[in-house]
Design a protein around this motif. Structure first.
Motif, PDB file in Angstrom:
ATOM      1  N   UNK A  17     -11.560 -23.649  34.061  1.00  0.00           N
ATOM      2  CA  UNK A  17     -12.749 -23.308  33.253  1.00  0.00           C
ATOM      3  C   UNK A  17     -12.542 -22.445  32.145  1.00  0.00           C
ATOM      4  N   UNK A  18     -11.280 -22.336  31.922  1.00  0.00           N
ATOM      5  CA  UNK A  18     -10.617 -21.435  30.706  1.00  0.00           C
ATOM      6  C   UNK A  18     -10.643 -22.401  29.363  1.00  0.00           C
ATOM      7  N   UNK A  19     -11.226 -21.918  28.265  1.00  0.00           N
ATOM      8  CA  UNK A  19     -11.410 -22.669  27.090  1.00  0.00           C
ATOM      9  C   UNK A  19     -10.187 -22.929  26.136  1.00  0.00           C
ATOM     10  N   UNK A  20      -9.025 -23.309  26.976  1.00  0.00           N
ATOM     11  CA  UNK A  20      -7.899 -23.701  26.409  1.00  0.00           C
ATOM     12  C   UNK A  20      -7.315 -24.380  26.995  1.00  0.00           C
ATOM     13  N   UNK A  21      -6.849 -25.650  26.500  1.00  0.00           N
ATOM     14  CA  UNK A  21      -6.198 -26.604  27.311  1.00  0.00           C
ATOM     15  C   UNK A  21      -4.739 -26.245  27.700  1.00  0.00           C
ATOM     16  N   UNK A  22      -4.159 -25.393  27.076  1.00  0.00           N
ATOM     17  CA  UNK A  22      -2.836 -24.974  27.836  1.00  0.00           C
ATOM     18  C   UNK A  22      -2.897 -24.329  29.258  1.00  0.00           C
ATOM     19  N   UNK A  23      -3.821 -23.498  29.141  1.00  0.00           N
ATOM     20  CA  UNK A  23      -4.125 -22.735  30.439  1.00  0.00           C
ATOM     21  C   UNK A  23      -4.998 -23.832  31.352  1.00  0.00           C
ATOM     22  N   UNK A  24      -6.013 -24.175  31.165  1.00  0.00           N
ATOM     23  CA  UNK A  24      -6.904 -25.152  31.829  1.00  0.00           C
ATOM     24  C   UNK A  24      -6.004 -26.358  32.388  1.00  0.00           C
ATOM     25  N   UNK A  25      -5.075 -26.732  31.801  1.00  0.00           N
ATOM     26  CA  UNK A  25      -4.156 -27.913  32.244  1.00  0.00           C
ATOM     27  C   UNK A  25      -3.079 -27.094  32.860  1.00  0.00           C
ATOM     28  N   UNK A  26      -2.906 -26.190  33.372  1.00  0.00           N
ATOM     29  CA  UNK A  26      -1.843 -25.431  33.899  1.00  0.00           C
ATOM     30  C   UNK A  26      -0.604 -25.867  33.382  1.00  0.00           C
ATOM     31  N   UNK A  76      -6.794 -17.013  22.077  1.00  0.00           N
ATOM     32  CA  UNK A  76      -6.732 -17.096  20.659  1.00  0.00           C
ATOM     33  C   UNK A  76      -6.619 -15.716  20.100  1.00  0.00           C
ATOM     34  N   UNK A  77      -6.382 -14.784  21.132  1.00  0.00           N
ATOM     35  CA  UNK A  77      -6.340 -13.383  20.705  1.00  0.00           C
ATOM     36  C   UNK A  77      -5.326 -12.921  19.779  1.00  0.00           C
ATOM     37  N   UNK A  78      -4.132 -13.633  19.831  1.00  0.00           N
ATOM     38  CA  UNK A  78      -2.887 -13.616  18.873  1.00  0.00           C
ATOM     39  C   UNK A  78      -3.580 -13.585  17.688  1.00  0.00           C
ATOM     40  N   UNK A  79      -4.363 -14.377  17.086  1.00  0.00           N
ATOM     41  CA  UNK A  79      -5.045 -14.490  15.834  1.00  0.00           C
ATOM     42  C   UNK A  79      -5.579 -13.313  15.322  1.00  0.00           C
ATOM     43  N   UNK A  80      -5.959 -11.986  16.192  1.00  0.00           N
ATOM     44  CA  UNK A  80      -6.414 -10.827  15.931  1.00  0.00           C
ATOM     45  C   UNK A  80      -5.413  -9.897  15.522  1.00  0.00           C
TER      46      UNK A  80
END
Length: 149
Positions: A17-26, A76-80
């Motif tokens: 359920x994490x809104x990032x394919x890198x994490x949600x795809x393990x 995407x918090x690296x963008x902050x």
């Protein structure tokens, strides 16, 4: 076996359920995630060990068995560029489970248009290496998120 506890209070969310394919795809590794409380908070170490990587938005602690646990504060918090995050520890520090690492405000992350959902990942682990993975329900900073066999 390594017990990995929640670095944040909030609600457990399965990686799918994490809104990032890198994490949600393990792709980074197996684990789970925490949707943090919506107030200024502190992320703590999920294991006893040494901080081997430290950024405002993410940190890795390696335990005494050489197992690295990544805590990624939001998506995407690296963008902050570190805005709204305060480091409370340093790379190379020995830390105990529950010790403060980063102070941040999930509300500011949401206000910046990012997700505050925070993956907690067993780096370089096989999916079957984890047991008792918590994927839903309330968690506190002392709650076990998973066991690494």
């Amino acid at each position: 076996m390594t017990t990995v506890t929640s670095p944040l209070s909030g609600a457990a969310v399965g990686l799918s359920a994490v809104p990032d394919p890198v994490f949600s795809g393990s792709m980074v590794g197996p684990g789970t995630a925490v949707d943090p409380v919506r107030e200024p908070t502190v992320a703590v170490s999920p294991v006893d060990g040494i901080i081997v990587s430290l950024h405002p938005h993410a940190f890795v602690v390696v335990d005494t068995d050489g197992r690295g646990v990544l805590t990624h504060l939001g998506i995407d918090t690296v963008q902050l560029n570190g805005e709204g995050f305060e480091l409370l520890a340093a790379k190379g520090d020995s830390v105990e489970r529950g010790q403060s690492i980063v102070s941040w405000n999930p509300v500011a992350v949401v206000d910046a248009g990012k997700s505050p959902i925070s993956p907690v990942i067993a780096l370089e682990a096989s999916p079957d290496a984890l047991a008792a993975v918590v994927e839903e329900g309330p968690v506190e900073t002392s709650t076990t998120l998973f066991k690494w066999k």
